[in-house]
Design a protein around this motif. Structure first.
Motif, PDB file in Angstrom:
ATOM      1  N   ALA A 113       7.051   1.569  29.985  1.00 48.40           N
ATOM      2  CA  ALA A 113       6.767   0.609  31.057  1.00 48.40           C
ATOM      3  C   ALA A 113       5.969   1.254  32.173  1.00 48.40           C
ATOM      4  N   GLN A 114       6.511   2.315  32.720  1.00 46.24           N
ATOM      5  CA  GLN A 114       5.746   2.901  33.817  1.00 46.24           C
ATOM      6  C   GLN A 114       4.782   3.941  33.284  1.00 46.24           C
ATOM      7  N   GLU A 115       3.591   3.703  33.648  1.00 50.31           N
ATOM      8  CA  GLU A 115       2.483   4.531  33.205  1.00 50.31           C
ATOM      9  C   GLU A 115       2.692   5.976  33.622  1.00 50.31           C
ATOM     10  N   GLN A 116       2.247   6.864  32.790  1.00 47.55           N
ATOM     11  CA  GLN A 116       2.249   8.257  33.212  1.00 47.55           C
ATOM     12  C   GLN A 116       1.154   8.464  34.245  1.00 47.55           C
ATOM     13  N   ILE A 117       1.509   9.193  35.272  1.00 45.44           N
ATOM     14  CA  ILE A 117       0.541   9.409  36.347  1.00 45.44           C
ATOM     15  C   ILE A 117       0.013  10.837  36.281  1.00 45.44           C
ATOM     16  N   TYR A 118      -1.261  10.957  36.062  1.00 47.42           N
ATOM     17  CA  TYR A 118      -1.878  12.279  36.106  1.00 47.42           C
ATOM     18  C   TYR A 118      -2.169  12.613  37.557  1.00 47.42           C
ATOM     19  N   SER A 119      -2.178  13.889  37.838  1.00 50.78           N
ATOM     20  CA  SER A 119      -2.596  14.245  39.186  1.00 50.78           C
ATOM     21  C   SER A 119      -3.268  15.597  39.183  1.00 50.78           C
ATOM     22  N   ASP A 120      -3.943  15.860  40.247  1.00 51.90           N
ATOM     23  CA  ASP A 120      -4.663  17.116  40.379  1.00 51.90           C
ATOM     24  C   ASP A 120      -4.840  17.372  41.869  1.00 51.90           C
ATOM     25  N   GLY A 121      -5.333  18.552  42.191  1.00 53.46           N
ATOM     26  CA  GLY A 121      -5.710  18.817  43.558  1.00 53.46           C
ATOM     27  C   GLY A 121      -4.537  19.101  44.479  1.00 53.46           C
ATOM     28  N   LEU A 122      -3.429  19.448  43.882  1.00 50.62           N
ATOM     29  CA  LEU A 122      -2.283  19.821  44.683  1.00 50.62           C
ATOM     30  C   LEU A 122      -2.652  20.908  45.679  1.00 50.62           C
ATOM     31  N   LEU A 123      -3.341  21.890  45.177  1.00 58.82           N
ATOM     32  CA  LEU A 123      -3.722  23.005  46.026  1.00 58.82           C
ATOM     33  C   LEU A 123      -4.628  22.541  47.150  1.00 58.82           C
ATOM     34  N   GLU A 124      -5.510  21.658  46.793  1.00 57.97           N
ATOM     35  CA  GLU A 124      -6.425  21.093  47.782  1.00 57.97           C
ATOM     36  C   GLU A 124      -5.615  20.498  48.942  1.00 57.97           C
TER      37      GLU A 124
END
Lengths: 376, 376
Positions: free
Chosen positions: B232-243
DNA sequence: CCTTAGCACTCTCGCCTCACGAGTGCTAAC
DNA sequence: GTTAGCACTCGTGAGGCGAGAGTGCTAAGG
């Protein structure tokens, strides 16, 4: 002056490490005596500690405030003092179960391995996708998405699959696509990159020149293989950052100074995991050797990693495909548990891959126990 | 008592926000006058600031020490004060170039979008993979890896591809596989999940009952579709944590107290990004509406996100496939730039997908400019 | 009525000092 | 080789103090 490394001193070293791993605070002589009911007085322990310090196994950050292990201390612990444990059967079962649930979905194995490693070892984990020792093309399939777009699925020996969309001119029937794919598959079957490049240059199959479309497909395959080959340093997946960051090393123990350092450490750690800096050099090494590798602190010279230990193991099928997985965390780490976790998951992954390749497919019920682990 | 929101006060609000976004420190009346050569005295600015504070647009943390914007202040800025900018042509070109380099590799688009978003907006980015509004099966291909293992590649309308390995009994020829795959493809072609389940139950094609092998394949497809639907809930990609973490919000400005809070914030942020907690509720909302959504601070009630703003946009092809991408960062964020970045990348992705589906394939050279953005 | 100068007030920040306590190292006795 | 006793070191946290920044208010000026 330093004196011999007596039995009792080894015990004390071991206890200091255990205690320090537990509490993350420098351990005092009296604490040790009280907590472990040592049959000697604190003063005696202090003497032994001083000896261990001269031997290079312990140090103390301040004149007051208890001892902490050095890298060498951990090293000695890992090699001589630590008892070799295995994960509990319950944990092994739980882990196997999770892998069982994604059986067949090869592309999720690495992610899962990372997640499980992190949760089990309470530290960050890293892994590289399994990589064929030599990439050999197997076949190409074309699947029409609609009239002007096909999906090219390239399969390589070792089961690596690469997909790519490709625009085509309209009007090709599924039969056209199948024939073209068949021709290319026949031409390039079982070839390595260099051979594929040669064949692409001649662009004939059994003396018959290829059509433009077929040549385009051949180029596609060759480019994909080149890209794969060029990608020299493996991409490193990681997980469990949070797991690691909840270690007390990343809490400001006290004082603003410490806090700033904690944050800086945090940032550094992120950088290491994202970029693989300091980590990538270890990969080939781990691939080359069997067993479990333990790299403690600054042992391998990389300054960025001075405060971290890495536990790596190779996984895969001998002569076919291999990758690396492991745990990374502060040098103050539960080595026995981390090592057994890494060893277990590596062997589990190896068995799964072996099953996939139908070689040497022993049931993955038992943890294989390599005779001797390699230490850096 | 609060007085009207005069032109000048609006200007001052705008300048306070600009200045605060730049410097990350509370802005004082005198600084403003000096830096922007205001034709009034600091005292006047102070009076206006006090009025803005009563209107709820500004606040000050301590009696001394300058003003900072409130969530409402940012909101007013975003809706009324901010000029709508676009990324510079050079930046647009650079971004397009990066997407051009992975054209065809559909599975890398989301990752790339995240990476580019983060680097361009100097904050963390999130994205969900494009998802078909309704999953419809297209075809199945079987590719032999070796005698007892095949790779099943399931293609769905909308171009989503799922692969899964599958053990088989040895002795099947490639022709066998092709025929079986063909039968299953014919049976299930163009079906949605519910229809596929019905067909799986009857297990006949044109009155001819399916073989065991074929039924196994049908089950495989149905299970894959179920899994997709259930998720149901889409997987959320992320990036730029360091940013994001190099923003001054995550530096200990001063004092041990602040340091501890910075670390806590860091940890929280990580948790938000990893788990999607506080983020997932926003996804359906963003999917439903066109334009760019801006959620500032605690506006949507999620406490964990009180200090963060999220800028989301839907991307995809109307009626076929859609996903969400966006930027997340401290409320003190360069809204104009972030918004234009998100808008540009969303429209770029949309164009690329449109090209892939061969609908409405305008060249992705110009940034499409939706008439009005939706604000939460 | 809006703007401005002047001024007192507040609050943070950085720095210093100081006392406390933990833990050691040493010495001398057992 | 072990232990008790004791002086010494040093990190830690509380408290105090001065400086500086920036405001709010008041009263004067346009």
């Amino acid at each position: 002056m330093s004196g011999p490394l007596t039995e009792r001193r080894q015990t004390i070293l071991k206890l200091v490490i255990q205690e320090f791993v537990d509490t993350a605070t420098p351990v005092a002589s009296e604490t040790l005596v009280r907590k472990y009911r040592l049959p000697v007085s604190p003063a005696t322990v202090r003497n032994d500690m001083a000896a261990l310090e001269e031997l290079g196994f312990l140090t103390h950050p301040h004149t007051s405030g208890g001892r902490i292990p050095t890298d060498a201390g951990y090293r000695f612990f890992v090699e001589n003092l630590m008892e070799r444990t295995s994960l509990s059967p319950a944990e092994q079962r739980m882990i196997r179960h999770q892998f069982y649930q994604v059986r067949g979905e090869l592309d999720q194995w690495v992610q899962l391995a990372c997640a499980v490693l992190a949760r089990t070892a309470h530290n960050a984990s890293v892994a590289t996708a399994p990589r064929a020792e030599q990439l050999r093309f197997k076949s190409l399939e074309l699947i029409a998405i609609h009239e002007t777009m096909v999906l090219a699925v390239m399969v390589f020996h070792s089961g690596i699959v690469k997909q790519q969309t490709l625009p085509i001119e309209p009007g090709r029937t599924p039969e056209d696509l199948r024939r073209a794919a068949g021709i290319v598959s026949d031409l390039l079957a079982d070839t390595t990159l260099s051979r594929a490049e040669e064949l692409a240059a001649t662009a004939t199959l059994n003396g018959v020149p290829l059509s433009d479309f077929e040549r385009g497909l051949v180029d596609l395959v060759v480019r994909a293989m080149q890209a794969f080959e060029e990608q020299a340093q493996e991409q490193i997946y990681s997980d469990g950052l949070l797991e690691m960051l909840s270690q007390p090393e990343f809490l400001p123990a006290s004082g603003r100074d410490d806090a700033e350092r904690a944050i800086e450490r945090m940032r550094r750690t992120l950088e290491i995991l994202k970029s693989g800096r300091g980590l990538s050099p270890l990969i080939p090494q781990a691939l080359a050797s069997g067993g479990v590798q333990v790299i403690i602190g600054g042992e391998h010279g990389e300054d960025a990693m001075r405060d971290y230990s890495v536990i790596l193991a190779r996984y895969g099928v001998e002569g076919a495909i291999a990758g690396v997985l492991g745990v990374i965390g502060p040098t103050r780490m539960a080595y026995p548990r981390s090592i057994s976790t890494v060893r277990y998951i590596a062997s589990l992954m190896s068995n799964l891959l072996a099953e996939l390749y139908n070689v040497n497919a022993r049931p993955s019920e038992v943890e294989t126990d390599p005779q001797d682990d390699q230490h850096a």
